[in-house]
Design a protein around this motif. Structure first.
Motif, PDB file in Angstrom:
ATOM      1  N   GLN A 141       0.825  -1.213   0.000  1.00  0.00           N
ATOM      2  CA  GLN A 141       0.000   0.000   0.000  1.00  0.00           C
ATOM      3  C   GLN A 141       0.856   1.260   0.000  1.00  0.00           C
ATOM      4  N   HIS A 145       5.200   3.654   5.016  1.00  0.00           N
ATOM      5  CA  HIS A 145       6.115   4.027   6.101  1.00  0.00           C
ATOM      6  C   HIS A 145       5.355   4.535   7.325  1.00  0.00           C
ATOM      7  N   GLY A 174      13.405  -4.008  -1.182  1.00  0.00           N
ATOM      8  CA  GLY A 174      14.718  -3.399  -0.969  1.00  0.00           C
ATOM      9  C   GLY A 174      15.796  -4.168  -1.705  1.00  0.00           C
ATOM     10  N   LEU A 228      18.299   2.464 -11.974  1.00  0.00           N
ATOM     11  CA  LEU A 228      19.317   2.431 -10.917  1.00  0.00           C
ATOM     12  C   LEU A 228      19.460   0.979 -10.466  1.00  0.00           C
ATOM     13  N   PHE A 370       1.761  12.570   5.228  1.00  0.00           N
ATOM     14  CA  PHE A 370       1.924  11.588   4.154  1.00  0.00           C
ATOM     15  C   PHE A 370       3.110  10.667   4.411  1.00  0.00           C
ATOM     16  N   ALA A 422      15.382   8.162  -9.924  1.00  0.00           N
ATOM     17  CA  ALA A 422      14.899   7.106  -9.024  1.00  0.00           C
ATOM     18  C   ALA A 422      14.917   7.587  -7.573  1.00  0.00           C
ATOM     19  N   GLY A 427      14.623   6.848  -0.684  1.00  0.00           N
ATOM     20  CA  GLY A 427      15.179   7.664   0.402  1.00  0.00           C
ATOM     21  C   GLY A 427      14.195   8.678   0.957  1.00  0.00           C
ATOM     22  N   ASP A 429      10.059   9.725  -0.368  1.00  0.00           N
ATOM     23  CA  ASP A 429       9.437  10.221  -1.610  1.00  0.00           C
ATOM     24  C   ASP A 429       9.387  11.761  -1.593  1.00  0.00           C
ATOM     25  N   LEU A 432       5.918  13.594  -1.656  1.00  0.00           N
ATOM     26  CA  LEU A 432       5.193  13.508  -0.380  1.00  0.00           C
ATOM     27  C   LEU A 432       5.851  14.416   0.666  1.00  0.00           C
TER      28      LEU A 432
HETATM   29  C1  LIG Z   1      15.792   2.839  -6.535  1.00  0.00           C
HETATM   30  C2  LIG Z   1      14.994   2.552  -5.300  1.00  0.00           C
HETATM   31  C3  LIG Z   1      15.597   1.934  -4.220  1.00  0.00           C
HETATM   32  C4  LIG Z   1      14.868   1.660  -3.066  1.00  0.00           C
HETATM   33  N1  LIG Z   1      15.479   1.026  -2.027  1.00  0.00           N
HETATM   34  C5  LIG Z   1      14.776   0.740  -0.914  1.00  0.00           C
HETATM   35  C6  LIG Z   1      15.393   0.071   0.181  1.00  0.00           C
HETATM   36  O1  LIG Z   1      16.584  -0.256   0.152  1.00  0.00           O
HETATM   37  N2  LIG Z   1      14.638  -0.216   1.279  1.00  0.00           N
HETATM   38  C7  LIG Z   1      13.331   0.145   1.350  1.00  0.00           C
HETATM   39  O2  LIG Z   1      12.707  -0.110   2.374  1.00  0.00           O
HETATM   40  N3  LIG Z   1      12.706   0.790   0.330  1.00  0.00           N
HETATM   41  C8  LIG Z   1      13.396   1.084  -0.796  1.00  0.00           C
HETATM   42  N4  LIG Z   1      12.780   1.736  -1.839  1.00  0.00           N
HETATM   43  C9  LIG Z   1      11.365   2.038  -1.761  1.00  0.00           C
HETATM   44  C10 LIG Z   1      11.075   3.521  -1.516  1.00  0.00           C
HETATM   45  O3  LIG Z   1      11.397   3.884  -0.207  1.00  0.00           O
HETATM   46  C11 LIG Z   1       9.586   3.738  -1.811  1.00  0.00           C
HETATM   47  O4  LIG Z   1       9.371   3.407  -3.167  1.00  0.00           O
HETATM   48  C12 LIG Z   1       9.133   5.156  -1.572  1.00  0.00           C
HETATM   49  O5  LIG Z   1       9.154   5.459  -0.217  1.00  0.00           O
HETATM   50  C13 LIG Z   1       7.709   5.396  -2.096  1.00  0.00           C
HETATM   51  O6  LIG Z   1       6.841   4.426  -1.612  1.00  0.00           O
HETATM   52  P1  LIG Z   1       5.912   3.634  -2.631  1.00  0.00           P
HETATM   53  O7  LIG Z   1       6.774   3.089  -3.708  1.00  0.00           O
HETATM   54  O8  LIG Z   1       5.102   2.683  -1.832  1.00  0.00           O
HETATM   55  O9  LIG Z   1       5.036   4.771  -3.308  1.00  0.00           O
HETATM   56  P2  LIG Z   1       3.561   5.199  -2.949  1.00  0.00           P
HETATM   57  O10 LIG Z   1       3.444   5.401  -1.479  1.00  0.00           O
HETATM   58  O11 LIG Z   1       2.626   4.265  -3.617  1.00  0.00           O
HETATM   59  O12 LIG Z   1       3.490   6.639  -3.627  1.00  0.00           O
HETATM   60  C14 LIG Z   1       3.589   6.840  -5.043  1.00  0.00           C
HETATM   61  C15 LIG Z   1       3.154   8.241  -5.398  1.00  0.00           C
HETATM   62  O13 LIG Z   1       1.758   8.371  -5.172  1.00  0.00           O
HETATM   63  C16 LIG Z   1       1.452   9.642  -4.658  1.00  0.00           C
HETATM   64  N5  LIG Z   1       0.866   9.461  -3.336  1.00  0.00           N
HETATM   65  C17 LIG Z   1       1.116   8.463  -2.463  1.00  0.00           C
HETATM   66  N6  LIG Z   1       0.360   8.618  -1.377  1.00  0.00           N
HETATM   67  C18 LIG Z   1      -0.380   9.702  -1.551  1.00  0.00           C
HETATM   68  C19 LIG Z   1      -1.363  10.361  -0.771  1.00  0.00           C
HETATM   69  N7  LIG Z   1      -1.724   9.892   0.417  1.00  0.00           N
HETATM   70  N8  LIG Z   1      -1.905  11.488  -1.254  1.00  0.00           N
HETATM   71  C20 LIG Z   1      -1.562  11.953  -2.457  1.00  0.00           C
HETATM   72  N9  LIG Z   1      -0.648  11.371  -3.242  1.00  0.00           N
HETATM   73  C21 LIG Z   1      -0.058  10.258  -2.795  1.00  0.00           C
HETATM   74  C22 LIG Z   1       2.740  10.442  -4.612  1.00  0.00           C
HETATM   75  O14 LIG Z   1       2.896  11.198  -5.787  1.00  0.00           O
HETATM   76  C23 LIG Z   1       3.808   9.355  -4.579  1.00  0.00           C
HETATM   77  O15 LIG Z   1       4.997   9.839  -5.172  1.00  0.00           O
HETATM   78  C24 LIG Z   1      13.503   2.027  -2.996  1.00  0.00           C
HETATM   79  C25 LIG Z   1      12.901   2.664  -4.077  1.00  0.00           C
HETATM   80  C26 LIG Z   1      13.629   2.922  -5.223  1.00  0.00           C
HETATM   81  C27 LIG Z   1      12.960   3.612  -6.380  1.00  0.00           C
END
Ligand SMILES: Cc1cc2nc3c(=O)[nH]c(=O)nc-3n(C[C@H](O)[C@H](O)[C@H](O)COP(=O)(O)OP(=O)(O)OC[C@H]3O[C@@H](n4cnc5c(N)ncnc54)[C@H](O)[C@@H]3O)c2cc1C
Length: 615
Positions: A141, A145, A174, A228, A370, A422, A427, A429, A432
């Motif tokens: 979802q 975090h 991750g 990346l 957020f 990326a 690190g 979003d 957000l």
């Molecule tokens: C290259 C890379 C490396 C990573 N490495 C790690 C790692 O080592 N360990 C780890 O734990 N994670 C890692 N991640 C994950 C990263 O921390 C998450 O992808 C990031 O925090 C965003 O979470 P999500 O992907 O669930 O996006 P979502 O929470 O689904 O959000 C996607 C987009 O939707 C919109 N959005 C989301 N929520 C809302 C809201 N409530 N209201 C309005 N708009 C909203 C925003 O525009 C947001 O940018 C990595 C990600 C990448 C791309």
């Protein structure tokens, strides 16, 4: 370490070193030179099947450039410089290093109340014999975090914990898929004791050894992420037993009756305390963005200087003769300078913050809307978001202005662009973060209209920060007029229509931090030659930012349509001034001696050619 010509005076050299590498001492600078040499060879990717040993060797090279032993994370400037050097050489290695050092080792160092109990894994991580992983994001979802579902249930019989993934949506995402080496994860999980939720803590968990996943740890097949690349996977835990000492308890303790006593005071505060290690990452990101951007800009300037044009307008002149090309590549140099100043600003915030005690129960006024990030540190989260986004944009623009050469793998611009793009998501979003900062400004900034600064001429570096401050006030006023500060209304109904502008406001705030850093760093310089060269560059950064922000500036009346013509004139004058200073500026920013610029690599002489012949 910077390859400066003899004509640059010694006083300027010292200031340039301080500018590019922050307050690193001579030992750190010489370690950086050794590191750069070690990273200069290209041993191939640090990800993919069978590449784990190579990744560990490269992580060891990074560790050797940091202070030894338990002090490995003690110097934020050195951490930033080391990871910046890694990013320039290999963005994937940089990400692996940031996760390994700042998030994994950072959590173990800052949050453990029993470092001895983390051995021998802790030493293996410090010495680069094992790889560190950080697992917070859950795949199922958005905003995971704030809603961690992974559980750590206290076993009152022996004080250990049972780590469990309650469903497929709680699988962690991750870079934990490096088979064949020891991997240690810092895993974020919700602590339950006696059936009660005590908030999200970090736990040290062995993930893999040389043979594969450890008992109870389930890894998915590899997940490709070409922008990346690293060994990304999803991870599930099946009732994994975690020793009491591997709970990174951060001052909390469990009483003899199994009751949890946590100085954080509430689950919200607990989450913020657990995640405060993010500050180390965010403090380093501006230096990383600055280093790759300086290299990108110098490469693009070199390309534009060297590349002859064949258009009928002026056959034979170099690309850089054209104002359109100047605006972009000199603009990239100007933005790279601004990012360099932001690196200085972020490190100053980090250094100041490290001496402060972790927040207690009374410090919980900043709300987590957020994400938790802006509540952990608004300025550092803002620095991360704005610098990474700026670097992604300027790199993409330089790529575009370098033709096919800008896309070639060997020139690395595509890898830098992928890294920063990326990292807009990784690190913390960035979008957000901007929403949260914007909302908190509307709800907290002083109502009284601020005394407005007199605006200097746009060719002054002080014009942009003064204009941005006005724009910030205008945006806050507009959002308040539209009900953003009305505590009586439902938060979703209130913010849903305002969120786009709240995001803009958050980005303006972050951009203002950078703008203020530019004038502060400029004001600190003593060498007059440097001041002469960097002043028009600083002003060019501001004028070009204003042109990009023109929609919002005009819509709120912070700028009038007539001002736009003045901006174009200012851009022309500043480009001319920067062109006059270009030899010194390239000298200053070209740390890697890449003066020829982006090349149509590999050069024709290095290619193997096959000539068809009549049979
Ligand atoms: C290259 C890379 C490396 C990573 N490495 C790690 C790692 O080592 N360990 C780890 O734990 N994670 C890692 N991640 C994950 C990263 O921390 C998450 O992808 C990031 O925090 C965003 O979470 P999500 O992907 O669930 O996006 P979502 O929470 O689904 O959000 C996607 C987009 O939707 C919109 N959005 C989301 N929520 C809302 C809201 N409530 N209201 C309005 N708009 C909203 C925003 O525009 C947001 O940018 C990595 C990600 C990448 C791309």
């Amino acid at each position: 370490m910077t390859l400066l010509a003899d004509s640059v005076p010694e006083s300027a050299r010292e200031e340039i070193r301080r500018l590019l590498h922050g307050p690193c001492d001579p030992t750190a600078l010489s370690a950086l030179i050794t590191l750069r040499k070690a990273l200069a060879d290209d041993p191939g990717p640090v990800y993919g099947p069978g590449r784990g040993a190579l990744l560990l060797r490269r992580l060891r090279a990074l560790a050797e450039a940091l202070p030894p032993g338990a002090g490995i994370l003690d110097d934020p400037a050195r951490l930033a410089a080391v990871h910046a050097a890694a990013a320039v050489a290999d963005p994937s290695l940089c990400l692996a290093g940031l996760v390994h050092h700042l998030l994994c080792l950072g959590s173990l160092t800052e949050l453990s109340d029993d470092p001895e109990g983390l051995e021998p894994r802790l030493s293996a991580l410090r010495e680069g014999r094992a790889k560190g992983v950080y697992l917070i994001t859950e795949a199922g979802q958005a905003n995971s975090h704030l809603a961690t579902a992974t559980r750590a249930d206290l076993d009152p019989a022996d004080g250990s914990f049972v780590l469990h993934t309650p469903g497929p949506g709680a699988a962690k995402f991750g870079s934990a898929g490096t088979w064949g080496v020891e991997q240690t994860g810092v895993v974020l999980a919700r602590l339950f004791a006696g059936g009660a939720d005590h908030g999200v803590f970090a736990f040290m968990v062995g993930l893999t050894d040389e043979r594969g996943p450890l008992p109870g740890v389930e890894l998915s097949s590899p997940i490709a992420l070409d922008a990346l690349p690293l060994d990304y996977v999803q991870v599930r835990f099946h009732r994994v037993r975690v020793a009491p000492a591997h709970w990174l308890s951060d001052g909390a303790r469990i009483g003899p009756d199994g009751t949890v006593h946590d100085p954080a005071g509430s689950p919200e505060q607990r989450l913020q305390r657990t995640l405060r290690v993010g500050q180390g990452l965010w403090a380093a990101m501006p230096a990383v963005a600055a280093a790759t951007s300086r290299r990108t800009a110098v490469q693009a300037v070199g390309y534009a200087r060297r590349r002859r044009t064949g258009s009928s307008l002026a056959p034979g002149v170099p690309l850089l003769t054209y104002r359109t090309q100047q605006t972009v590549v000199l603009g990239a140099l100007a933005d790279a300078f601004a990012l360099t100043c932001a690196a200085d600003g972020a490190l100053a915030v980090r250094t100041e913050g490290r001496s402060a005690a972790p927040p207690g129960p009374e410090g919980g006024e900043e709300k987590m809307g957020f994400t938790p990030w802006a509540a952990v540190s608004q300025p550092l989260a803002a620095y991360k978001a704005v610098t990474v986004r700026t670097a992604a944009r300027l790199t993409a623009e330089c790529q575009h202005r370098c033709g096919f050469s800008g896309q070639l793998t060997a020139n690395r611009l595509a890898a830098y662009q992928g890294f920063h793009h990326a990292f807009d998501t990784a690190g913390g979003d960035s979008q957000l973060i901007f929403y949260d900062i914007g909302r908190s400004l509307v709800e907290s900034l002083d109502e009284r209209k601020q005394q407005q600064e007199q605006l200097p001429d746009p060719t002054s570096p002080h014009w942009w920060p003064a204009l941005l401050r006005r724009h910030q006030d205008d945006l806050v006023g507009e959002l308040r007029r539209r009900g953003g500060a009305d505590p009586a209304s439902d938060p979703f109904e209130r913010w849903n229509p305002l969120l786009e502008q709240a995001g803009l406001l958050g980005e303006v705030r972050a951009t203002l931090l950078v703008a203020d850093d530019v004038t502060r760093v400029l004001g600190r310089l003593r060498d007059q030659g440097l001041v002469r060269a960097l002043t028009p560059l600083a002003a060019l950064h501001g004028v070009l930012c204003a042109r990009r922000w023109s929609g919002s500036l005009l819509a709120l009346g912070t700028l009038e349509p007539a001002d736009m013509a003045a901006l174009s004139e200012a851009t022309d004058r500043l480009c001319e001034a920067v062109m006059e200073q270009l030899p010194l500026l390239v000298e200053v920013f070209d740390e890697y001696g890449d003066r020829p610029g982006v090349a149509p690599a590999p050069p024709a002489a290095a290619l193997t050619w096959t000539l068809g012949s009549a049979s």
